[in-house]
Design a protein around this motif. Structure first.
Motif, PDB file in Angstrom:
ATOM      1  N   THR A 151       6.384   1.826 -10.150  1.00  0.00           N
ATOM      2  CA  THR A 151       6.303   0.380 -10.255  1.00  0.00           C
ATOM      3  C   THR A 151       7.098  -0.265  -9.131  1.00  0.00           C
ATOM      4  OG1 THR A 151       6.098   0.515 -12.627  1.00  0.00           O
ATOM      5  CG2 THR A 151       6.831  -1.570 -11.718  1.00  0.00           C
ATOM      6  N   MET A 152       6.610  -1.416  -8.681  1.00  0.00           N
ATOM      7  CA  MET A 152       7.268  -2.107  -7.595  1.00  0.00           C
ATOM      8  C   MET A 152       7.783  -3.459  -8.087  1.00  0.00           C
ATOM      9  SD  MET A 152       4.201  -1.394  -5.041  1.00  0.00           S
ATOM     10  CE  MET A 152       4.686  -2.773  -4.079  1.00  0.00           C
ATOM     11  N   LEU A 153       8.917  -3.859  -7.535  1.00  0.00           N
ATOM     12  CA  LEU A 153       9.521  -5.109  -7.932  1.00  0.00           C
ATOM     13  C   LEU A 153       9.581  -6.069  -6.766  1.00  0.00           C
ATOM     14  CD1 LEU A 153      12.460  -3.533  -9.863  1.00  0.00           C
ATOM     15  CD2 LEU A 153      10.278  -4.220 -10.748  1.00  0.00           C
ATOM     16  N   TRP A 154       9.526  -7.357  -7.048  1.00  0.00           N
ATOM     17  CA  TRP A 154       9.633  -8.300  -5.943  1.00  0.00           C
ATOM     18  C   TRP A 154       9.893  -9.712  -6.376  1.00  0.00           C
ATOM     19  CZ3 TRP A 154       6.948 -12.653  -5.198  1.00  0.00           C
ATOM     20  CH2 TRP A 154       5.851 -12.805  -6.025  1.00  0.00           C
ATOM     21  N   LEU A 175      24.754  -8.210  -2.803  1.00  0.00           N
ATOM     22  CA  LEU A 175      23.543  -7.565  -3.325  1.00  0.00           C
ATOM     23  C   LEU A 175      23.876  -6.486  -4.339  1.00  0.00           C
ATOM     24  CD1 LEU A 175      21.088  -7.281  -0.289  1.00  0.00           C
ATOM     25  CD2 LEU A 175      20.958  -8.815  -2.263  1.00  0.00           C
ATOM     26  N   ALA A 176      24.986  -5.818  -4.168  1.00  0.00           N
ATOM     27  CA  ALA A 176      25.404  -4.826  -5.171  1.00  0.00           C
ATOM     28  C   ALA A 176      25.748  -5.517  -6.492  1.00  0.00           C
ATOM     29  CB  ALA A 176      26.592  -4.035  -4.656  1.00  0.00           C
ATOM     30  N   GLU A 177      26.396  -6.651  -6.411  1.00  0.00           N
ATOM     31  CA  GLU A 177      26.811  -7.380  -7.615  1.00  0.00           C
ATOM     32  C   GLU A 177      25.631  -7.992  -8.361  1.00  0.00           C
ATOM     33  OE1 GLU A 177      31.194  -8.885  -5.950  1.00  0.00           O
ATOM     34  OE2 GLU A 177      29.463 -10.236  -5.971  1.00  0.00           O
ATOM     35  N   THR A 178      24.573  -8.334  -7.660  1.00  0.00           N
ATOM     36  CA  THR A 178      23.429  -8.978  -8.312  1.00  0.00           C
ATOM     37  C   THR A 178      22.382  -7.980  -8.795  1.00  0.00           C
ATOM     38  OG1 THR A 178      22.467  -9.312  -6.104  1.00  0.00           O
ATOM     39  CG2 THR A 178      23.676 -11.163  -7.068  1.00  0.00           C
ATOM     40  N   GLU A 186      16.963  -4.109 -11.513  1.00  0.00           N
ATOM     41  CA  GLU A 186      17.156  -4.623 -10.151  1.00  0.00           C
ATOM     42  C   GLU A 186      17.192  -6.149 -10.138  1.00  0.00           C
ATOM     43  OE1 GLU A 186      15.549  -1.108  -7.321  1.00  0.00           O
ATOM     44  OE2 GLU A 186      14.021  -2.051  -8.579  1.00  0.00           O
ATOM     45  N   ASN A 187      16.066  -6.840 -10.193  1.00  0.00           N
ATOM     46  CA  ASN A 187      16.020  -8.305 -10.200  1.00  0.00           C
ATOM     47  C   ASN A 187      16.713  -8.951  -8.998  1.00  0.00           C
ATOM     48  OD1 ASN A 187      14.436  -9.116 -12.436  1.00  0.00           O
ATOM     49  ND2 ASN A 187      16.094  -8.599 -13.847  1.00  0.00           N
ATOM     50  N   ASN A 188      16.968  -8.160  -7.949  1.00  0.00           N
ATOM     51  CA  ASN A 188      17.561  -8.734  -6.740  1.00  0.00           C
ATOM     52  C   ASN A 188      16.838  -8.275  -5.480  1.00  0.00           C
ATOM     53  OD1 ASN A 188      18.363  -6.058  -6.525  1.00  0.00           O
ATOM     54  ND2 ASN A 188      20.456  -6.548  -5.875  1.00  0.00           N
ATOM     55  N   LEU A 189      15.648  -7.693  -5.642  1.00  0.00           N
ATOM     56  CA  LEU A 189      14.882  -7.264  -4.481  1.00  0.00           C
ATOM     57  C   LEU A 189      14.108  -8.448  -3.897  1.00  0.00           C
ATOM     58  CD1 LEU A 189      13.587  -3.812  -5.736  1.00  0.00           C
ATOM     59  CD2 LEU A 189      15.609  -4.315  -4.351  1.00  0.00           C
ATOM     60  N   PRO A 242      11.980  -7.836  -9.978  1.00  0.00           N
ATOM     61  CA  PRO A 242      10.626  -8.056 -10.501  1.00  0.00           C
ATOM     62  C   PRO A 242      10.434  -9.310 -11.349  1.00  0.00           C
ATOM     63  CG  PRO A 242      11.755  -6.511 -11.903  1.00  0.00           C
ATOM     64  CD  PRO A 242      12.725  -6.855 -10.799  1.00  0.00           C
ATOM     65  N   ALA A 243      11.487 -10.128 -11.515  1.00  0.00           N
ATOM     66  CA  ALA A 243      11.286 -11.378 -12.255  1.00  0.00           C
ATOM     67  C   ALA A 243      10.391 -12.330 -11.465  1.00  0.00           C
ATOM     68  CB  ALA A 243      12.631 -12.041 -12.548  1.00  0.00           C
TER      69      ALA A 243
END
Length: 630
Positions: free
Chosen positions: A2-5, A276-279, A284-287, A332-333
């Motif tokens: 699955t891919m997120l974006w 980016l590490a913190e989010t 993930e939700n930060n890509l 992926p949101a």
């Protein structure tokens, strides 16, 4: 897999509607001749390209296209005058607006493009739309015209399918392009001479830089091993001096500058990015973070639900903005975002030129888990929030409004008039394979300059084609929107709830009402400057039949083409230029507009822009390509 974006954009807009009737300070219709789709050589015009970077037969459906429009192609008329172009001019007086009930029009432009447009950008001057997906599936709806085929890495297998095409936006002719290194979930931007510089991707493409020049026979140039980290679901941004930076990517909370062509980044050139590490959360939700160049040269970076201002020169975080409540916004949101239009004065002397970011839609932090991992799948309703913030203020706060319908995986298109069009996407679920439901067919126009008591959101005519995961768009010189892509499947599948989509549409927004054709100005190309230098004045000549318009009915706006993928519109930018003087009737129905160029690249990075002249809310019949230079 699955891919997120996720996507973001910054822009200004202008348009309001009450009930079924629009009141516009700008409007314009035009027509587009019918075209057949040919698989053959598209012949772009020659263009010099440079930028310091490193770097058979289709199956299913006929390869033909229909492109019809009942709008007039006659040139419109415009009277223009000088005056300051301050922010108030985005608000037009009701007496100056043109009434229309037109809600737009959809047309099928191509029945089978051969490739599903996961990535899309309009190339300057040659007016070719570049579309590409990924090599990972080893298939598409279009075979390469002949050998050599691509050798699949690590196997003895050959992939003879096309994964990248150039589509002529007028004739619908297609020219296949070859790709070797995987572009799945990559990023990109145009350089100062109009070449596409693309970064990252999947597997053997994750550390690759690619360049596509604009010429009749140009093919991709690919440079594997150029980037210091793999960049999968990363965001590329153009700085004020024309350099590129690329942020994030799966498993790499870092960023780096894209090196000059032929050079490579070693690990020492990679900069850790704690933000980016913190989010990063459980899904993930930060890509594909939203990254915008502010007017002061700093970068606004938004990931998950947090945002900061970063100095790209010394790598210091200057400010953290308030958390945006209501869930996550990045892949992926997958909400959408844009930079709202930047408005300049004729003699720009302000120390701070305001810039605002708009972020719309998204979903809850756990939406991907519920849709992708839970059985049976649960599809959470997407967010209806649409929020904006002034990124040049240290005390800026989010202003949140509610859209007419929920939306994720959508796109935010900055229109020539400065309005924002929210388009594509779904109403529930998450980005990912078969993880969303309820296509959102209805475009929504957002006017952020409307006065108190007015309507900020107006629903336009709906499409009939679902544009879900992996859909994309491009704003065209005639003011239409090219809509393509959509694939919720790991490969090209026809027997699915949402089949892999290879049809390409054009959408004519509200300002293309055929009844407004008479208000549309025409740019006189051979009497208008096509190279613009920072801080200098230049002249645009127009023809206009409307003699009733006063000076305040006129705008000159420049648009930087977006690289769109996964709902993110990288580097999309609209700048409203200051009008210094208007000389009316220099010849019959012909007028000269003297315009002030932006003072530096932080306001408008060097490169190619579409220049639109807007009169009474009606864009010119066709934009002119101009090159911004130091």
């Amino acid at each position: 897999m699955t891919m997120l974006w996720r996507g973001l954009c910054i822009l200004p807009l202008l348009f309001v509607s009450g009930n079924c009737q629009f009141l516009f300070p700008f409007f314009h219709p035009f027509s587009n001749p019918g075209n057949g789709l040919n698989i053959g050589g598209v012949v772009p015009q020659n263009a010099n390209g440079f930028f310091p970077i490193a770097g058979g037969s289709p199956s299913g459906g006929s390869l033909s296209a229909q492109n019809k429009d009942d709008g007039s192609l006659n040139s419109g008329s415009v009277n223009v005058a000088g005056g300051s172009a301050d922010n108030k001019k985005w608000e037009s007086n009701v007496k100056d607006k043109i009434k229309t009930g037109y809600k737009g029009k959809w047309e099928l432009f191509v029945r089978n493009a051969g490739v599903s447009a996961m990535h899309l950008i309009l190339l300057p001057k040659i007016d070719q739309a570049l579309m590409f997906d990924a090599t990972v599936w080893k298939q598409s709806k279009l075979k390469l015209p002949g050998p050599p085929c691509r050798e699949v890495e690590g196997t003895n297998e050959l992939d003879c399918f096309c994964h990248s095409i150039l589509l002529d936006i007028e004739t619908a002719k297609i020219r296949p392009l070859r790709l070797k290194y995987d572009t799945w979930c990559s990023s990109g931007a145009l350089d100062v001479n109009g070449r596409l510089v693309s970064t990252g991707g999947y597997n053997n493409g994750s550390d690759t830089v690619r360049i596509l020049d604009i010429c009749p026979t140009c093919e991709w140039k690919e440079y594997p091993g150029t980037l210091g980290n793999g960049r999968w679901y990363a965001t590329q941004v153009t700085l004020g001096d024309g350099r590129f930076m690329v942020f994030g990517g799966r498993n790499f909370p870092t960023y780096e500058f894209v090196p000059p062509e032929g050079q490579r980044n070693d690990k020492s050139k990679v900069i850790p990015f704690k933000f980016l590490a913190e989010t990063h959360d459980a899904v993930e939700n930060n890509l594909y973070p939203f990254v915008f160049l502010s007017t002061d040269g700093n970068l606004f970076v938004f990931a998950n639900n947090r945002s900061i201002l970063l100095n790209p020169n010394n790598q210091k975080i200057l400010h953290e903005f308030p958390v945006l409540p209501g869930g996550a916004r990045n892949y992926p949101a997958s909400g959408s975002s844009c930079l709202l239009p930047i408005t300049l004065q004729p003699d720009e002397k302000r120390k701070v030129i305001p810039a605002e970011v708009l972020i719309c839609g998204g979903t809850s932090h756990d939406a991907f888990t519920l849709a992708d991992l839970k059985r049976p799948k649960v599809f959470v309703q997407a967010s209806k929030d649409c929020a904006r913030i002034d990124i040049t203020k240290r005390n800026g706060k989010w202003k949140i409004q509610s859209m007419p319908s929920p939306r994720l995986m959508g796109d935010a298109v900055v229109l020539p008039t400065g309005d924002v069009l929210l388009i594509n996407g779904a109403k529930s679920g998450s980005a990912g394979w078969d993880d969303a439901r309820e296509p959102n067919f209805t475009p929504v126009l957002y006017n952020f300059r409307v006065k108190e008591g007015g309507s900020k959101f107006t629903e336009l005519a709906p499409s009939t084609i679902p544009r879900m995961y992996h859909s994309s768009f491009a704003l065209l010189p005639d003011g239409k929107i090219l809509i393509a892509g959509s694939n919720t499947n790991p490969g090209y599948q026809d027997n699915a709830l949402f089949p892999t989509e290879v049809r390409v549409e054009k959408f004519s927004p509200h300002y293309l009402d055929p009844a407004l054709a008479k208000f549309r100005p025409e740019i006189v190309l051979d009497q208008s400057a096509n190279k613009i230098h920072y801080g200098k004045r230049f002249t645009v000549q127009i023809r206009s039949a409307d003699r009733t318009l006063d000076d305040e009915d006129l705008q000159v706006n420049i648009y930087y083409p977006a690289f769109t993928t996964h709902g993110i519109s990288m580097n999309q930018r609209l700048v409203r230029l200051g009008i210094v003087q208007v000389d009316k009737n220099v010849s019959s129905r012909t007028h000269n507009i003297k315009v002030q160029a932006p003072i530096n690249g932080n306001i408008a990075p060097p490169g190619y822009y579409m220049l639109f002249v807007i009169q009474k809310g009606v864009p010119c019949g066709r934009a002119m390509w101009v090159q911004m230079l130091p």
